[in-house]
Design a protein around this motif. Structure first.
Motif: not given
Length: 278
Positions: A163-165, A173-177, A188-190
């Motif tokens: 997933d992701g924003p 995978g998960l979007v970190v940026k 940006d994942l905080m």
């Protein structure tokens, strides 16, 4: 005793699985095309459960909480306008992704109603071999063209989410940026933590389910003539002129129309560089 221990482990696993995971992203935006020095930054939440995920502004939840408290403490008399102004958000939309049917649902307010549509454009990712580390996560690079922008995303398989924003999904995978090629928008994942459940969101007005292309058309109608648009909205009953703050009776409808059009034009200018260009 052994059976009790196994039951307790199963119950704990079910409770843990049922929890919702909240990922907090810092969203950086340049929404004004005429002033790229006007940079807006705010936090947004990506809440993920076993069935779905929701992406929305942190200020949205804070505003909803303030409004509920104001109404409970006396309605308009208890309304703190300054506090509401401090919680204004550029992210007025929300995005829901349903895991069972793989649908992405977008919601946004136009006038006094909420318009919702199912995203009809696939995200076609190109996964590259480049890897790096962002914070504590090992991430891999991916690219896509979406909504008139070229996006670069960095995703991690260290977390069990695909997933992701915003509308970003479909990666392993998960979007970190994520950042567009012009640097106008970035996510940006905080941090992340667990919450009991998805928060309750206030939904004022009618909910209008439309196609994405119709949503774009309604946006343009609202920008060109906001008063006529709001008068035409179902169940609105037209626009009731508000009382004068000084107690001098109703405001002149022509003056109110002019002020509304000026406000919408100012909003359009401040949001002339939207996240989706087409």
């Amino acid at each position: 005793m052994k059976k009790i221990g196994v039951f307790a482990m199963v119950l704990l696993a079910q409770i843990t699985f049922a929890q919702t995971n909240r990922f907090v992203y810092q969203v950086t935006m340049k929404p004004n095309a005429e002033d790229k020095n006007d940079i807006k930054t705010e936090n947004a939440y990506l809440d993920i459960s076993a069935d779905k995920s929701m992406f929305y502004s942190e200020n949205r939840i804070k505003r909803d909480s303030v409004m509920r408290n104001n109404f409970q403490s006396g309605g308009a008399r208890g309304f703190n306008r300054n506090q509401m102004e401090s919680l204004r958000s550029v992210i007025n939309y929300s995005v829901e992704k349903n895991k069972k049917d793989q649908k992405t649902i977008y919601k946004d307010r136009i006038g006094r109603d909420i318009y919702t549509y199912e995203e009809d454009r696939p995200l076609n990712w190109k996964i590259l071999s480049e890897t790096t580390k962002i914070g504590e996560y090992k991430v891999q690079k991916a690219e896509t063209d979406f909504g008139g922008r070229k996006w670069t995303a960095w995703f991690t398989t260290d977390l069990p989410y695909q997933d992701g924003p915003y509308k970003f999904s479909g990666l392993p995978g998960l979007v970190v940026k994520a950042e567009d090629s012009t640097g106008d928008y970035s996510f940006d994942l905080m941090k992340n933590y667990k919450i009991a459940d998805f928060p309750e969101m206030n939904s004022f007005g009618n909910v209008m389910k439309v196609k994405r292309t119709d949503y774009v058309k309604q946006q343009e109608k609202y920008k060109s003539d906001p008063t006529a648009f709001m008068n035409s909205q179902r169940g609105s009953g037209g626009i009731n002129p508000p009382r004068n703050r000084n107690g001098g009776g109703n405001q002149n409808p022509a003056d109110m129309r002019k002020r509304m059009e000026e406000r919408v034009k100012e909003e359009a200018k401040n949001n002339s560089n939207p996240i989706e260009l087409k």
